[in-house]
Design an enzyme around this catalytic site. Structure first.
Site, PDB file in Angstrom:
ATOM      1  N   ALA A  19       0.812  -1.222   0.000  1.00 20.43           N
ATOM      2  CA  ALA A  19       0.000   0.000   0.000  1.00 20.43           C
ATOM      3  C   ALA A  19       0.851   1.280   0.000  1.00 20.43           C
ATOM      4  CB  ALA A  19      -0.942  -0.023   1.196  1.00 20.43           C
ATOM      5  N   CYS A 124       1.273 -11.623   5.281  1.00 24.93           N
ATOM      6  CA  CYS A 124       1.570 -10.903   4.047  1.00 24.93           C
ATOM      7  C   CYS A 124       2.918 -10.179   4.147  1.00 24.93           C
ATOM      8  CB  CYS A 124       0.435  -9.946   3.677  1.00 24.93           C
ATOM      9  SG  CYS A 124       0.518  -9.426   1.934  1.00 24.93           S
ATOM     10  N   ASP A 193      -4.030  -1.781   4.387  1.00 26.32           N
ATOM     11  CA  ASP A 193      -4.253  -1.096   3.112  1.00 26.32           C
ATOM     12  C   ASP A 193      -5.197   0.079   3.305  1.00 26.32           C
ATOM     13  OD1 ASP A 193      -3.468  -3.994   2.364  1.00 26.32           O
ATOM     14  OD2 ASP A 193      -3.158  -2.817   0.543  1.00 26.32           O
ATOM     15  N   ASN A 203      -6.961  -5.239   5.192  1.00 21.99           N
ATOM     16  CA  ASN A 203      -5.604  -5.700   4.869  1.00 21.99           C
ATOM     17  C   ASN A 203      -5.726  -7.019   4.111  1.00 21.99           C
ATOM     18  OD1 ASN A 203      -2.696  -5.258   5.123  1.00 21.99           O
ATOM     19  ND2 ASN A 203      -2.679  -7.018   6.495  1.00 21.99           N
TER      20      ASN A 203
HETATM   21  P1  RI2 Z   1       2.852  -1.640   3.458  1.00 21.09           P
HETATM   22  C1  RI2 Z   1      -0.252  -4.986   0.888  1.00 21.09           C
HETATM   23  O1  RI2 Z   1      -1.166  -5.079  -0.168  1.00 21.09           O
HETATM   24  C2  RI2 Z   1      -0.535  -5.973   2.010  1.00 21.09           C
HETATM   25  O2  RI2 Z   1      -1.917  -6.164   2.235  1.00 21.09           O
HETATM   26  C3  RI2 Z   1       0.154  -5.258   3.152  1.00 21.09           C
HETATM   27  O3  RI2 Z   1      -0.248  -5.733   4.413  1.00 21.09           O
HETATM   28  C4  RI2 Z   1      -0.310  -3.818   2.895  1.00 21.09           C
HETATM   29  O4  RI2 Z   1      -0.248  -3.684   1.474  1.00 21.09           O
HETATM   30  C5  RI2 Z   1       0.490  -2.763   3.555  1.00 21.09           C
HETATM   31  O5  RI2 Z   1       1.808  -2.794   3.110  1.00 21.09           O
HETATM   32  P2  RI2 Z   1      -0.777  -5.719  -1.620  1.00 21.09           P
HETATM   33  O6  RI2 Z   1      -0.279  -4.574  -2.476  1.00 21.09           O
HETATM   34  O7  RI2 Z   1       2.310  -0.349   2.911  1.00 21.09           O
HETATM   35  O8  RI2 Z   1       0.247  -6.785  -1.431  1.00 21.09           O
HETATM   36  O9  RI2 Z   1       2.997  -1.591   4.958  1.00 21.09           O
HETATM   37  O10 RI2 Z   1      -2.071  -6.257  -2.156  1.00 21.09           O
HETATM   38  O11 RI2 Z   1       4.130  -2.074   2.771  1.00 21.09           O
END
Ligand code: RI2
Length: 312
Positions: A19, A124, A193, A203
């Protein structure tokens, strides 16, 4: 337009993901796009910037960080293209630097909740959550992490790699083993997210199951989320869209064609109710989820009028 479309594609296909990362990428792309535009007509320039912003926002519907970043850049001012470019650069660079700093601050603040000897469970791949673990480890705390694969895209493997590089002991588990291992866990730390006005956290799919299991075992759940993950529009009653991704991520088209009565569902995110969350750790402090509205009002600083006038 070619580079803009390519960045949009990378966000959509998750070559660029997370995100926070997609938010910083969108801000940088809007800045660079503004400098690539050939026009000297400010009206045409503004219109092209509007279309570019809309395109980027539409690539991932759930991570609120993406429209929040775009909205931050779209606050630019300028009566001429040159002035507008200067303003866009300042806003985009400010957002990116603020975002990187926020992740570091979350690490500093959140790591105080991690004790020497703790076993942490995560799900994740979240830069903000990993920042907490990295900071705790850098303080000399002997921690161990249990991290899920996070099907279907297996972003848990990214977490395993990042923790391994840092030197943190990690156990990689399948998503369905969360409850089996919960008894070994002291604290759960995950990313977000989006955070809604009522303190619910959106999330990666499976987050709510991890939180439910933690609640049952009386283990604290910390959500690491920069303030730009909070959704101002939820104050107006809007719901956060849950992205439904391609079924090919779950089962190959060939395999699926063997069945006559089967459909595949592939939501990328789920909603964890605030009752399952002990603390949301932001760059401006750790708050109970019930205080989400205050964060939106006081730290995100967007007025209701702006939210109504700006779809992004
Ligand atoms: P940071 C990701 O989404 C995951 O759901 C993760 O927990 C969230 O973004 C936040 O990530 P995706 O892009 O911003 O993998 O903390 O669908 O890195």
């Amino acid at each position: 337009m070619k580079q803009l479309a390519e960045t949009a594609r990378k966000i959509h296909e998750m070559e660029i993901r997370g995100a926070g990362k997609i938010a910083r990428t969108a801000a940088a792309e809007l800045r660079d796009y503004a400098f690539r535009l050939r026009t000297h007509d400010i009206i045409e320039f503004n219109e092209k910037m509007r279309i570019a912003a809309e395109l980027l926002v539409s690539m991932r519907p759930t991570a609120v960080s993406l429209p929040n970043a775009v909205r931050a850049v779209k606050r630019y001012k300028g009566g001429t293209v040159e002035d507008a470019r200067r303003s866009i650069k300042e806003l985009a660079d400010g957002f990116i630097a603020g975002s990187e700093n926020a992740i570091k601050r979350i690490g500093d603040i959140g790591s105080k909740r991690v004790r020497d000897g703790d076993t942490i469970m995560t799900h994740c791949n979240s830069a903000a959550a990993i920042s907490i673990m990295a900071a705790a480890y850098a303080q000399g705390k002997d921690i161990r992490v249990i991290n899920t694969e996070s099907r279907p895209r297996m972003q848990g493997h990214l977490t395993t790699r990042q923790l391994d590089v840092l030197g943190i002991k990690t156990s990689l588990i399948v998503d369905s083993a969360v409850r089996y291992f919960m008894k070994e866990v002291d604290i759960v730390i995950m990313g977000a997210d989006a955070v809604t006005a009522n303190g619910s956290v959106i999330n990666k799919i499976g987050t709510s199951q991890v939180a439910l299991s933690a609640k049952e075992s009386r283990k604290n759940v910390i959500i690491a989320a920069e303030t730009y993950k909070f959704s101002p529009r939820t104050i107006l009653g809007d719901l956060v869209d849950i992205e439904e991704r391609d079924r090919g991520e779950v089962i190959s088209p060939e395999k699926l064609s063997e069945f006559s009565n089967v459909t595949v569902k592939n939501p990328a995110f789920d909603v964890t109710p605030r009752e399952y969350i002990d603390l949301i750790c932001t760059e401006v402090g750790g708050f109970p989820p019930e205080m989400a509205y205050v964060i939106i009002k006081d730290f995100l600083g967007w007025g209701i009028e702006e939210m109504n006038s700006n779809g992004a």
